[in-house]
Design a protein around this motif. Structure first.
Motif, PDB file in Angstrom:
ATOM      1  N   LYS A 100     -44.237 -22.908  18.582  1.00 53.70           N
ATOM      2  CA  LYS A 100     -44.321 -21.489  18.206  1.00 53.70           C
ATOM      3  C   LYS A 100     -43.137 -20.686  18.733  1.00 53.70           C
ATOM      4  CE  LYS A 100     -49.390 -21.400  18.092  1.00 53.70           C
ATOM      5  NZ  LYS A 100     -50.612 -20.783  18.679  1.00 53.70           N
ATOM      6  N   LYS A 101     -42.331 -21.291  19.590  1.00 51.54           N
ATOM      7  CA  LYS A 101     -41.234 -20.547  20.207  1.00 51.54           C
ATOM      8  C   LYS A 101     -40.028 -21.459  20.406  1.00 51.54           C
ATOM      9  CE  LYS A 101     -42.341 -17.883  23.719  1.00 51.54           C
ATOM     10  NZ  LYS A 101     -42.083 -16.472  23.368  1.00 51.54           N
ATOM     11  N   ILE A 102     -38.859 -20.933  20.099  1.00 58.93           N
ATOM     12  CA  ILE A 102     -37.599 -21.614  20.399  1.00 58.93           C
ATOM     13  C   ILE A 102     -36.855 -20.772  21.423  1.00 58.93           C
ATOM     14  CG2 ILE A 102     -35.392 -22.456  19.519  1.00 58.93           C
ATOM     15  CD1 ILE A 102     -36.669 -22.770  16.786  1.00 58.93           C
ATOM     16  N   ILE A 103     -36.486 -21.385  22.529  1.00 61.00           N
ATOM     17  CA  ILE A 103     -35.705 -20.701  23.548  1.00 61.00           C
ATOM     18  C   ILE A 103     -34.289 -21.270  23.529  1.00 61.00           C
ATOM     19  CG2 ILE A 103     -35.463 -20.171  25.998  1.00 61.00           C
ATOM     20  CD1 ILE A 103     -38.459 -20.493  26.287  1.00 61.00           C
ATOM     21  N   GLY A 104     -33.357 -20.454  23.083  1.00 61.49           N
ATOM     22  CA  GLY A 104     -31.974 -20.884  22.996  1.00 61.49           C
ATOM     23  C   GLY A 104     -31.099 -20.088  23.950  1.00 61.49           C
ATOM     24  N   ASN A 127     -18.711 -11.642  18.040  1.00 63.15           N
ATOM     25  CA  ASN A 127     -19.935 -12.211  17.500  1.00 63.15           C
ATOM     26  C   ASN A 127     -20.500 -13.232  18.486  1.00 63.15           C
ATOM     27  OD1 ASN A 127     -19.503 -10.729  15.150  1.00 63.15           O
ATOM     28  ND2 ASN A 127     -18.402 -12.409  14.171  1.00 63.15           N
ATOM     29  N   VAL A 128     -21.815 -13.246  18.616  1.00 67.35           N
ATOM     30  CA  VAL A 128     -22.501 -14.073  19.607  1.00 67.35           C
ATOM     31  C   VAL A 128     -23.128 -15.278  18.910  1.00 67.35           C
ATOM     32  CG1 VAL A 128     -24.405 -14.135  21.264  1.00 67.35           C
ATOM     33  CG2 VAL A 128     -22.965 -12.089  21.085  1.00 67.35           C
ATOM     34  N   VAL A 129     -22.668 -16.476  19.242  1.00 65.35           N
ATOM     35  CA  VAL A 129     -23.176 -17.704  18.634  1.00 65.35           C
ATOM     36  C   VAL A 129     -24.192 -18.339  19.569  1.00 65.35           C
ATOM     37  CG1 VAL A 129     -22.596 -19.974  17.695  1.00 65.35           C
ATOM     38  CG2 VAL A 129     -20.991 -18.061  17.439  1.00 65.35           C
ATOM     39  N   THR A 130     -25.370 -18.642  19.038  1.00 70.47           N
ATOM     40  CA  THR A 130     -26.413 -19.295  19.822  1.00 70.47           C
ATOM     41  C   THR A 130     -26.374 -20.802  19.606  1.00 70.47           C
ATOM     42  OG1 THR A 130     -28.202 -19.385  18.176  1.00 70.47           O
ATOM     43  CG2 THR A 130     -27.819 -17.270  19.273  1.00 70.47           C
ATOM     44  N   ASN A 131     -27.153 -21.528  20.393  1.00 68.24           N
ATOM     45  CA  ASN A 131     -27.239 -22.984  20.205  1.00 68.24           C
ATOM     46  C   ASN A 131     -28.381 -23.389  19.273  1.00 68.24           C
ATOM     47  OD1 ASN A 131     -29.357 -22.346  21.889  1.00 68.24           O
ATOM     48  ND2 ASN A 131     -28.999 -24.012  23.338  1.00 68.24           N
ATOM     49  N   ILE A 132     -28.930 -22.416  18.536  1.00 68.34           N
ATOM     50  CA  ILE A 132     -30.037 -22.707  17.608  1.00 68.34           C
ATOM     51  C   ILE A 132     -29.464 -22.929  16.211  1.00 68.34           C
ATOM     52  CG2 ILE A 132     -32.217 -21.890  16.661  1.00 68.34           C
ATOM     53  CD1 ILE A 132     -32.416 -20.003  19.106  1.00 68.34           C
ATOM     54  N   GLN A 133     -29.607 -24.138  15.709  1.00 62.06           N
ATOM     55  CA  GLN A 133     -29.062 -24.476  14.393  1.00 62.06           C
ATOM     56  C   GLN A 133     -30.084 -24.222  13.287  1.00 62.06           C
ATOM     57  OE1 GLN A 133     -27.736 -28.502  15.838  1.00 62.06           O
ATOM     58  NE2 GLN A 133     -25.901 -27.979  14.662  1.00 62.06           N
ATOM     59  N   ASP A 149     -26.575 -16.359  28.063  1.00 61.14           N
ATOM     60  CA  ASP A 149     -27.758 -15.493  27.996  1.00 61.14           C
ATOM     61  C   ASP A 149     -28.797 -16.098  27.056  1.00 61.14           C
ATOM     62  OD1 ASP A 149     -26.761 -13.721  29.779  1.00 61.14           O
ATOM     63  OD2 ASP A 149     -26.334 -12.124  28.339  1.00 61.14           O
ATOM     64  N   THR A 150     -30.054 -15.767  27.296  1.00 62.98           N
ATOM     65  CA  THR A 150     -31.170 -16.347  26.548  1.00 62.98           C
ATOM     66  C   THR A 150     -31.418 -15.622  25.231  1.00 62.98           C
ATOM     67  OG1 THR A 150     -32.231 -17.100  28.594  1.00 62.98           O
ATOM     68  CG2 THR A 150     -33.630 -16.894  26.634  1.00 62.98           C
ATOM     69  N   ILE A 151     -31.688 -16.393  24.194  1.00 62.02           N
ATOM     70  CA  ILE A 151     -32.084 -15.876  22.886  1.00 62.02           C
ATOM     71  C   ILE A 151     -33.419 -16.551  22.542  1.00 62.02           C
ATOM     72  CG2 ILE A 151     -31.506 -15.620  20.457  1.00 62.02           C
ATOM     73  CD1 ILE A 151     -29.535 -14.199  22.305  1.00 62.02           C
ATOM     74  N   ILE A 152     -34.429 -15.762  22.153  1.00 57.47           N
ATOM     75  CA  ILE A 152     -35.766 -16.304  21.898  1.00 57.47           C
ATOM     76  C   ILE A 152     -36.167 -16.050  20.454  1.00 57.47           C
ATOM     77  CG2 ILE A 152     -38.223 -16.170  22.504  1.00 57.47           C
ATOM     78  CD1 ILE A 152     -37.342 -15.327  25.317  1.00 57.47           C
ATOM     79  N   ILE A 153     -36.754 -17.050  19.826  1.00 55.60           N
ATOM     80  CA  ILE A 153     -37.350 -16.876  18.497  1.00 55.60           C
ATOM     81  C   ILE A 153     -38.841 -17.188  18.589  1.00 55.60           C
ATOM     82  CG2 ILE A 153     -37.435 -17.731  16.125  1.00 55.60           C
ATOM     83  CD1 ILE A 153     -34.463 -18.309  16.308  1.00 55.60           C
ATOM     84  N   ASP A 154     -39.651 -16.226  18.212  1.00 59.24           N
ATOM     85  CA  ASP A 154     -41.101 -16.391  18.159  1.00 59.24           C
ATOM     86  C   ASP A 154     -41.526 -16.508  16.703  1.00 59.24           C
ATOM     87  OD1 ASP A 154     -42.190 -16.206  20.899  1.00 59.24           O
ATOM     88  OD2 ASP A 154     -41.196 -14.255  20.881  1.00 59.24           O
ATOM     89  N   PHE A 155     -42.292 -17.544  16.382  1.00 62.94           N
ATOM     90  CA  PHE A 155     -42.853 -17.686  15.039  1.00 62.94           C
ATOM     91  C   PHE A 155     -44.247 -17.075  15.021  1.00 62.94           C
ATOM     92  CE2 PHE A 155     -39.802 -21.266  15.291  1.00 62.94           C
ATOM     93  CZ  PHE A 155     -38.963 -20.881  14.270  1.00 62.94           C
ATOM     94  N   ILE A 156     -44.497 -16.272  14.013  1.00 63.14           N
ATOM     95  CA  ILE A 156     -45.745 -15.490  13.950  1.00 63.14           C
ATOM     96  C   ILE A 156     -46.678 -16.072  12.888  1.00 63.14           C
ATOM     97  CG2 ILE A 156     -46.694 -13.189  13.591  1.00 63.14           C
ATOM     98  CD1 ILE A 156     -43.848 -12.148  14.300  1.00 63.14           C
TER      99      ILE A 156
END
Length: 276
Positions: free
Chosen positions: A166-170, A180-186, A269-276
């Motif tokens: 339910k959550k990706i922590i990148g 521009n800020v590039v995350t490690n989430i593909q 820095d942390t980037i979070i994706i929450d799936f709803i």
């Protein structure tokens, strides 16, 4: 003659890049040298890995890539030469090459062991250039070293999947020239866990619920200019390398700033994706 690329954190103020090229041309007058980047943040292995991963495959098979970032040999970072995906990589075993070999099995991995190496502070010239020229002349990897185990991996490049998907922590792995800020989430990872669900991307106190495929997708050209989003607005998109990126539309670090400065986001820095 094979192409030799150079990726370093040397910058252009000092003589180091010129010395590398002069050394190569002294050995191979017909050499073809391409600069990928000399502006890697000093000793930033993750930044180097991101740039190299997203550039090497645009070169012909057989290209030789010299990596001059944190290049001094230590017991933990041996000098290695790797043949993977038809390309040769010469680097210290810092994890840069491990990002590429994590996606595909290398054909050969050798620890460099050339005769009478010069022990000094400039191994990119004294060791890496010698190996690159040897390969460019048609030499084999077996001549310059001995078999080595798998290259070191960069664990920070892998985001964490938590809460049963339910959550990706990148995290932030790269900030480009525009801020521009590039995350490690593909993209493929995001889509695999999304399963059609809505989502919320959180970066500090900012929340985003749409990810575009191009920067200009943020603009609804059917609306009057005064009513639509545009210059200076925050967006997320899948960049040309397939990573989720945060950007300010038509940003300029020297004037209005970019996503990194305006959002106060930095490397790691942390980037979070929450799936709803």
């Amino acid at each position: 003659m094979a192409i030799i690329t150079l990726t370093t954190d040397f910058g252009l103020k000092d003589h180091f890049v010129g010395v590398l090229k002069g050394s190569i041309y002294s050995t191979l007058p017909d050499a073809k040298i391409v600069d990928i980047s000399h502006d890697i943040t000093p000793f930033n292995i993750h930044e180097c890995a991101y740039i190299l991963e997203n550039s090497y495959h645009n070169f012909p098979k057989g290209t030789i890539h010299v990596v001059g970032v944190d290049s001094e040999a230590t017991p933990e970072n041996r000098h290695i030469a790797v043949l993977v995906d038809g390309h040769y990589f010469i680097s210290a075993n810092t994890g840069v090459i491990g990002l590429i070999t994590s996606e595909m099995k290398p054909e050969k991995v050798m620890e460099i062991n050339i005769p009478d190496p010069i022990h000094g502070s400039f191994p990119v010239m004294s060791v890496f250039v010698q190996v690159a020229c040897h390969i460019a002349r048609g030499g084999t990897l077996e001549v310059i070293g001995k078999p080595f185990s798998e290259p070191k991996s960069l664990r920070e490049f892998a985001p964490r999947i938590v809460e049963d998907g339910k959550k990706i922590i990148g995290s932030v792995i790269y900030i480009d020239n525009y801020g521009n800020v590039v995350t490690n989430i593909q993209k493929h990872l995001f889509e695999a866990y999304r399963n059609g669900r809505s989502f919320e991307l959180q970066a500090r106190n900012y929340k985003i619920k749409v990810i575009f495929n191009a920067y200009s997708d943020i603009v609804d050209f059917s609306l009057d200019k005064g009513k639509r989003k545009g210059d200076g607005d925050l967006l997320a998109l899948f960049n040309s390398s397939g990573y989720i990126e945060l950007a300010i539309y038509k940003s300029n670090l020297d004037t209005v700033g970019g996503a990194s400065t305006l959002l106060g986001i930095d490397y790691r820095d942390t980037i979070i994706i929450d799936f709803i």
